[in-house]
Design a protein around this motif. Structure first.
Motif, PDB file in Angstrom:
ATOM      1  N   ALA A   1       0.889  -1.145   0.033  1.00 13.60           N
ATOM      2  CA  ALA A   1       0.061   0.163  -0.001  1.00 13.60           C
ATOM      3  C   ALA A   1       0.834   1.181  -0.077  1.00 13.60           C
ATOM      4  O   ALA A   1       2.026   1.402   0.725  1.00 13.60           O
ATOM      5  N   LEU A   2       0.393   2.212  -0.588  1.00 19.31           N
ATOM      6  CA  LEU A   2       0.996   3.553  -0.584  1.00 19.31           C
ATOM      7  C   LEU A   2       0.816   4.203   0.727  1.00 19.31           C
ATOM      8  O   LEU A   2      -0.232   4.139   1.377  1.00 19.31           O
ATOM      9  N   ARG A   3       1.856   4.859   1.229  1.00 23.74           N
ATOM     10  CA  ARG A   3       1.516   5.600   2.483  1.00 23.74           C
ATOM     11  C   ARG A   3       1.432   7.010   2.398  1.00 23.74           C
ATOM     12  O   ARG A   3       1.892   7.893   1.520  1.00 23.74           O
ATOM     13  N   ALA A   4       0.597   7.864   3.087  1.00 21.65           N
ATOM     14  CA  ALA A   4       0.095   9.230   2.883  1.00 21.65           C
ATOM     15  C   ALA A   4      -0.368   9.612   4.281  1.00 21.65           C
ATOM     16  O   ALA A   4      -0.883   8.916   5.137  1.00 21.65           O
ATOM     17  N   SER A   5       0.264  10.863   4.731  1.00 18.36           N
ATOM     18  CA  SER A   5      -0.323  11.756   5.856  1.00 18.36           C
ATOM     19  C   SER A   5      -1.571  12.357   5.693  1.00 18.36           C
ATOM     20  O   SER A   5      -1.803  12.616   4.475  1.00 18.36           O
ATOM     21  N   GLY A   6      -2.543  12.342   6.656  1.00 16.30           N
ATOM     22  CA  GLY A   6      -3.850  13.073   6.202  1.00 16.30           C
ATOM     23  C   GLY A   6      -4.558  13.634   7.520  1.00 16.30           C
ATOM     24  O   GLY A   6      -3.562  13.612   8.503  1.00 16.30           O
TER      25      GLY A   6
ATOM     26  N   TYR B   1     -20.514   7.361  14.337  1.00 16.99           N
ATOM     27  CA  TYR B   1     -19.951   8.518  13.737  1.00 16.99           C
ATOM     28  C   TYR B   1     -18.655   7.986  13.062  1.00 16.99           C
ATOM     29  O   TYR B   1     -17.849   7.099  13.864  1.00 16.99           O
ATOM     30  N   THR B   2     -18.229   8.434  11.641  1.00 17.45           N
ATOM     31  CA  THR B   2     -17.303   8.028  10.923  1.00 17.45           C
ATOM     32  C   THR B   2     -16.510   9.095  10.572  1.00 17.45           C
ATOM     33  O   THR B   2     -16.982  10.161  10.213  1.00 17.45           O
ATOM     34  N   PRO B   3     -15.179   9.197  10.768  1.00 17.97           N
ATOM     35  CA  PRO B   3     -14.455  10.163  10.476  1.00 17.97           C
ATOM     36  C   PRO B   3     -14.302  10.283   8.850  1.00 17.97           C
ATOM     37  O   PRO B   3     -14.205   9.471   8.094  1.00 17.97           O
ATOM     38  N   VAL B   4     -13.880  11.551   8.263  1.00 16.13           N
ATOM     39  CA  VAL B   4     -13.797  11.977   7.162  1.00 16.13           C
ATOM     40  C   VAL B   4     -12.379  12.600   6.924  1.00 16.13           C
ATOM     41  O   VAL B   4     -12.219  13.400   7.720  1.00 16.13           O
ATOM     42  N   TYR B   5     -11.374  12.247   6.255  1.00 17.86           N
ATOM     43  CA  TYR B   5     -10.102  12.861   6.084  1.00 17.86           C
ATOM     44  C   TYR B   5      -9.637  13.110   4.829  1.00 17.86           C
ATOM     45  O   TYR B   5     -10.308  12.758   3.751  1.00 17.86           O
ATOM     46  N   ARG B   6      -8.808  14.084   4.794  1.00 16.40           N
ATOM     47  CA  ARG B   6      -8.086  14.591   3.251  1.00 16.40           C
ATOM     48  C   ARG B   6      -6.499  14.105   3.439  1.00 16.40           C
ATOM     49  O   ARG B   6      -6.062  14.463   4.679  1.00 16.40           O
ATOM     50  N   TYR B   7      -6.138  13.617   2.322  1.00 17.09           N
ATOM     51  CA  TYR B   7      -4.686  13.338   2.324  1.00 17.09           C
ATOM     52  C   TYR B   7      -4.161  13.705   0.993  1.00 17.09           C
ATOM     53  O   TYR B   7      -4.912  14.070   0.030  1.00 17.09           O
ATOM     54  N   THR B   8      -2.951  13.743   0.815  1.00 20.15           N
ATOM     55  CA  THR B   8      -2.338  14.326  -0.353  1.00 20.15           C
ATOM     56  C   THR B   8      -1.087  13.301  -0.552  1.00 20.15           C
ATOM     57  O   THR B   8      -0.319  12.751   0.476  1.00 20.15           O
TER      58      THR B   8
ATOM     59  N   GLY C   1       1.254  14.792  -5.466  1.00 20.15           N
ATOM     60  CA  GLY C   1       0.401  16.141  -5.352  1.00 20.15           C
ATOM     61  C   GLY C   1      -0.856  16.275  -5.207  1.00 20.15           C
ATOM     62  O   GLY C   1      -1.540  17.137  -5.254  1.00 20.15           O
ATOM     63  N   GLN C   2      -1.791  14.898  -5.665  1.00 15.70           N
ATOM     64  CA  GLN C   2      -3.055  14.841  -6.024  1.00 15.70           C
ATOM     65  C   GLN C   2      -3.653  14.677  -4.439  1.00 15.70           C
ATOM     66  O   GLN C   2      -3.435  13.844  -3.527  1.00 15.70           O
ATOM     67  N   THR C   3      -4.520  15.598  -4.161  1.00 19.77           N
ATOM     68  CA  THR C   3      -5.307  15.491  -2.774  1.00 19.77           C
ATOM     69  C   THR C   3      -6.629  15.241  -2.908  1.00 19.77           C
ATOM     70  O   THR C   3      -7.500  15.086  -3.865  1.00 19.77           O
ATOM     71  N   HIS C   4      -6.883  13.969  -1.896  1.00 19.37           N
ATOM     72  CA  HIS C   4      -8.239  13.274  -2.064  1.00 19.37           C
ATOM     73  C   HIS C   4      -8.784  13.324  -0.589  1.00 19.37           C
ATOM     74  O   HIS C   4      -8.249  13.876   0.438  1.00 19.37           O
TER      75      HIS C   4
END
Length: 72
Positions: free
Chosen positions: A20-25, A37-44, A48-51
């Motif tokens: 798997a690819l590793r990314a901080s979010g 309750y389910t967390p929603v997160y943003r990672y890059t 450079g693509q942000t998801h």
């Protein structure tokens, strides 16, 4: 049969952990669904693509508390 099934599940889990690819979010919100309750997160990613993604696990721990966080 149970040992074989367990081995397949373990092997699949190890495969994805290694490849798997590793990314901080950052957690950007919380979605309430069926009392959980389910967390929603943003990672890059490294390119450079942000998801934005929603976790596949949630918790009912905060069901009695009012959360004022929403997902855009």
């Amino acid at each position: 049969m149970c040992l074989g099934l367990g081995g397949l599940i373990l092997g699949n889990s190890l495969y994805w952990r290694i490849h798997a690819l590793r990314a901080s979010g950052t957690i950007v919100g919380v979605v309430s669904r069926n009392g959980a309750y389910t967390p929603v997160y943003r990672y890059t990613l490294q390119d450079g693509q942000t998801h934005i993604a929603k976790s596949n696990t949630g918790s009912r721990r905060f069901a009695a508390k009012k959360l004022d966080v929403s997902f855009p």
